[in-house]
Design an enzyme around this catalytic site. Structure first.
Site, PDB file in Angstrom:
ATOM      1  N   LYS A   1       0.741  -1.096  -0.033  1.00  0.00           N
ATOM      2  CA  LYS A   1      -0.031   0.112   0.035  1.00  0.00           C
ATOM      3  C   LYS A   1       0.769   1.255   0.119  1.00  0.00           C
ATOM      4  O   LYS A   1       1.759   1.381   0.881  1.00  0.00           O
ATOM      5  CB  LYS A   1      -0.883   0.160   1.258  1.00  0.00           C
TER       6      LYS A   1
HETATM    7  C1  E4P Z   1      -7.498   0.847   4.654  1.00  0.00           C
HETATM    8  O1  E4P Z   1      -6.879   0.358   3.607  1.00  0.00           O
HETATM    9  C2  E4P Z   1      -7.546   2.167   5.117  1.00  0.00           C
HETATM   10  O2  E4P Z   1      -6.258   2.581   5.430  1.00  0.00           O
HETATM   11  C3  E4P Z   1      -8.457   2.316   6.071  1.00  0.00           C
HETATM   12  O3  E4P Z   1      -9.690   2.125   5.805  1.00  0.00           O
HETATM   13  C4  E4P Z   1      -8.453   3.836   6.561  1.00  0.00           C
HETATM   14  O4  E4P Z   1      -9.433   3.892   7.456  1.00  0.00           O
HETATM   15  P1  E4P Z   1      -9.726   5.325   8.503  1.00  0.00           P
HETATM   16  O5  E4P Z   1     -10.036   6.465   7.520  1.00  0.00           O
HETATM   17  O6  E4P Z   1     -10.660   4.712   9.461  1.00  0.00           O
HETATM   18  O7  E4P Z   1      -8.321   5.409   9.006  1.00  0.00           O
END
Ligand code: E4P
Length: 226
Positions: free
Chosen positions: A87
Site C-alpha cells: 500500500k
Molecule cells: C484501509 O486500506 C484504509 O487505510 C483504512 O480503511 C482507513 O480507515 P480510516 O479512515 O478509518 O483511518
C-alpha cells in the site's frame, strides 16, 4: 463484490473469518498501532497463515520518499511473502514509488485516495487496487459515491485492470453506497460488518421461527427426525 477485513487483530481475523465471506486483509500504520509494539513481520506472517495464500494481504509503507518506500516494499516482500500488495499513499513520491514497484511487477494498492485525479493517476501508474477513502471524503464534504463512480467508469471505459478497494468506513450504509457506486471490493472493520446482521429484528425473526417449530415438535431438531 468482495469484502476484506480492515484489521490486524489476529483474534478478530480468526473469529470473523469463520463467519463473514472475506477475500483479504488490509492494514495501515494506524491499524498496526492498535496491536501495540508487536513483532511486525512475524505478526504479518501470522495474518498470512490465518488467511491462506488465496486471499490478498495489503501492507502499507511508512516512508514519505519514493526511494525509501521501495526499500520498505522490498523488505515487506522479503520478510513476509512475495504476494503481499504494497500500500502506497498517492502523493507525488507515492506515484513515483508505484511506477517503480510496477516496473518490478510488484502488487500495489494505491491508498489515501480522496479525489478522482488521485485515482485516475494511480490507475495510469499501474496500481492493482485503489483504496478510496469513503468516510474521510464525506468528512471533507467530497461526494464519495461520485468519486468512486467516476473511477469505475474510467476503469470500464479504458479497460484498466485496476480494482476499486473502497476503504475508510464508519457504517454499513457507506459500504453499500460504495458498492452501488461501482467499487469492486470494500475493506471493513469486523465491528462494522457485525452490524449488518445483528439488528434486533433479524434475531427476533430467527427466534420466532424456532419458537413456532418448538410449539409443534418440541426440542426435536430436523436432523433427529425419522
Ligand atoms: C484501509 O486500506 C484504509 O487505510 C483504512 O480503511 C482507513 O480507515 P480510516 O479512515 O478509518 O483511518
Amino acid at each position: 463484490m468482495e469484502y476484506l477485513f480492515d484489521t490486524a487483530n489476529l483474534e478478530d481475523i480468526r473469529t470473523y473469518g469463520a463467519i463473514y465471506p472475506y477475500t483479504g486483509v488490509t492494514t495501515n500504520p494506524s491499524i498496526i498501532k492498535k496491536e501495540g509494539k508487536i513483532n511486525f513481520f512475524e505478526h504479518c506472517r501470522e495474518i498470512r497463515r490465518i488467511i491462506g495464500d488465496d486471499r490478498t494481504l495489503h501492507i502499507q509503507v511508512t516512508a514519505l520518499k519514493a526511494e525509501d518506500m521501495v526499500k520498505e516494499a522490498d523488505a515487506i516482500l522479503d520478510k513476509i511473502d512475495g504476494e503481499v500488495f504494497i500500500k502506497v499513499p498517492v502523493t507525488e513520491e507515492g506515484l513515483k514509488a508505484i511506477r517503480a514497484l510496477k516496473k518490478k511487477d510488484i502488487g500495489v494498492t494505491a491508498t489515501a485516495v480522496y479525489t478522482k485525479a488521485q485515482g485516475f493517476l494511480a490507475m495510469e501508474a499501474g496500481a492493482d487496487y485503489i483504496a478510496a477513502y469513503f468516510n474521510r471524503m464525506e468528512n471533507m464534504d467530497i461526494n464519495a459515491s461520485s468519486v468512486i463512480g467516476s473511477m469505475a467508469q474510467m476503469i470500464r471505459m479504458w479497460d484498466y485492470k485496476t480494482q476499486i478497494l473502497a476503504a475508510s468506513f464508519k457504517n454499513m450504509a457507506q459500504v453499500n453506497a460504495a458498492f452501488e457506486a461501482g467499487a469492486h471490493t470494500a475493506t471493513v472493520q469486523p465491528d462494522i460488518l457485525k452490524t449488518a446482521v445483528n439488528m434486533a429484528a433479524i434475531g427476533k425473526a430467527a427466534e420466532d421461527f424456532a419458537k413456532d417449530w418448538r410449539s409443534v415438535f418440541g426440542d426435536v431438531k430436523i436432523y433427529e427426525m425419522e
